[in-house]
Each structure stands twice: as structure tokens, then as C-alpha cells.
Design an enzyme around this catalytic site. Structure first.
Site, PDB file in Angstrom:
ATOM      1  N   HIS A  79      -0.587  -9.312  -0.420  1.00  0.00           N
ATOM      2  CA  HIS A  79      -1.734  -9.775  -1.206  1.00  0.00           C
ATOM      3  C   HIS A  79      -1.659 -11.280  -1.482  1.00  0.00           C
ATOM      4  CE1 HIS A  79      -2.689  -5.518  -2.935  1.00  0.00           C
ATOM      5  NE2 HIS A  79      -2.669  -5.566  -1.610  1.00  0.00           N
ATOM      6  N   GLU A  81      -2.129 -12.999  -4.224  1.00  0.00           N
ATOM      7  CA  GLU A  81      -1.363 -13.322  -5.422  1.00  0.00           C
ATOM      8  C   GLU A  81       0.138 -13.248  -5.131  1.00  0.00           C
ATOM      9  OE1 GLU A  81      -4.786 -10.527  -6.811  1.00  0.00           O
ATOM     10  OE2 GLU A  81      -3.619 -10.897  -4.987  1.00  0.00           O
ATOM     11  N   CYS A 110       0.144  -6.482  -8.058  1.00  0.00           N
ATOM     12  CA  CYS A 110       0.112  -7.925  -8.315  1.00  0.00           C
ATOM     13  C   CYS A 110       0.225  -8.214  -9.801  1.00  0.00           C
ATOM     14  CB  CYS A 110      -1.155  -8.544  -7.725  1.00  0.00           C
ATOM     15  SG  CYS A 110      -1.171  -8.521  -5.918  1.00  0.00           S
TER      16      CYS A 110
END
Length: 152
Positions: A79, A81, A110
Site C-alpha cells: 500500500h 502508506e 496501514c
């Protein structure tokens, strides 16, 4: 929200365009900022040396019929993040007390990393079907703000 929020959200949108996710609506970008300075950026994509979904010509999650917001582990991508947090660690850059700007609300995976990294504020544009992530961020003392276009 102020002009700095707008600038960093615009940058998150540009960074999202670099994502190697096969699905156009899943291109996510993130920018971690401290004291109005960019510390790191991230976008969703396969780990270094792993073929991306674009290169494979398909989305594994779509192929397996996995609904959004579930089974995060069944995806080639890291991801946005997570990539931004990992990049800060690789560079030895402190993100304690920072703000994370992201095109989408973080998922619970996250959210846990954001709390443990010491990020204190998350600004996002698009929602995500994961109420547990909101609970995690709130309990972890992270301010979560939805960015609305057209402000300031």
C-alpha cells in the site's frame, strides 16, 4: 484546511498516478510531511523485483472475486502508506509527529503502521469501507480529516 493541505493533497494525487495497480480506481498516493517539508512519498505497487499487476495484465483480487476492504494479503501491491513509511525507515528519516496525506482513507493494516510510526494526522480524499481502521486511528491518537476539494 489551508493552502499547504491543498498542495500536499495535490501532490498525493500526482504520486498516485505512478501506481502499478491494474485497476484505475485503486491507484493510491501518499505523502508524509513534517514541518511543511516532504519527508517521503509512496504509491501502491508490487515490491521491488516482483512483477506488477499491470505487467501481469490482471488484478489478482478481481480474478479471485475478493471484495474491497477484505483479504488485504491477497494482493501483489504494497500500500502507498506502507511504502511511504518503509521509505522513511530505509532513509533513516523520523516521521514521529508527521502528517500523512493520502488519496484514500487508510485500511486497518496501514492504520496500525501509522499509529506505530508516530504519525499524528492523516488527511485523505476518498473514503474506504473499513470502519475498524477509523477506530484504530482514533484510539491511537491520530487525527483523521477528510479533505474536501474547493476549501481555501
Amino acid at each position: 484546511m489551508d493552502k499547504w493541505d491543498r498542495r500536499f493533497m495535490e501532490l498525493a494525487g500526482v504520486i498516485a498516478s505512478w501506481a502499478s495497480c491494474y485497476k484505475a480506481n485503486r491507484k493510491i498516493g501518499a505523502v508524509i510531511v513534517k514541518n511543511k517539508r516532504i519527508v517521503t512519498t509512496g504509491y501502491n505497487g508490487a515490491p521491488a523485483g516482483i512483477k506488477t499487476c499491470v505487467e501481469r495484465g490482471e488484478c489478482l483480487r478481481e480474478k479471485l472475486g475478493i471484495p474491497s476492504g477484505t483479504r488485504h494479503e491477497l494482493c501483489y501491491a504494497v500500500h502507498a502508506e506502507q511504502n511511504a513509511i518503509i521509505q522513511a525507515a530505509r532513509l533513516g528519516s523520523s516521521i514521529d509527529g508527521a502528517t500523512l496525506y493520502c488519496t484514500h482513507q487508510p485500511c486497518v493494516l496501514c492504520a496500525k503502521m501509522i499509529v506505530n510510526a508516530g504519525i499524528k494526522r492523516v488527511v485523505y480524499r476518498e473514503g474506504y469501507p473499513d470502519d475498524f481502521s477509523i477506530q484504530m486511528l482514533t484510539e491511537g491518537g491520530v487525527t483523521l480529516e477528510r479533505y474536501e476539494d474547493g476549501e481555501n
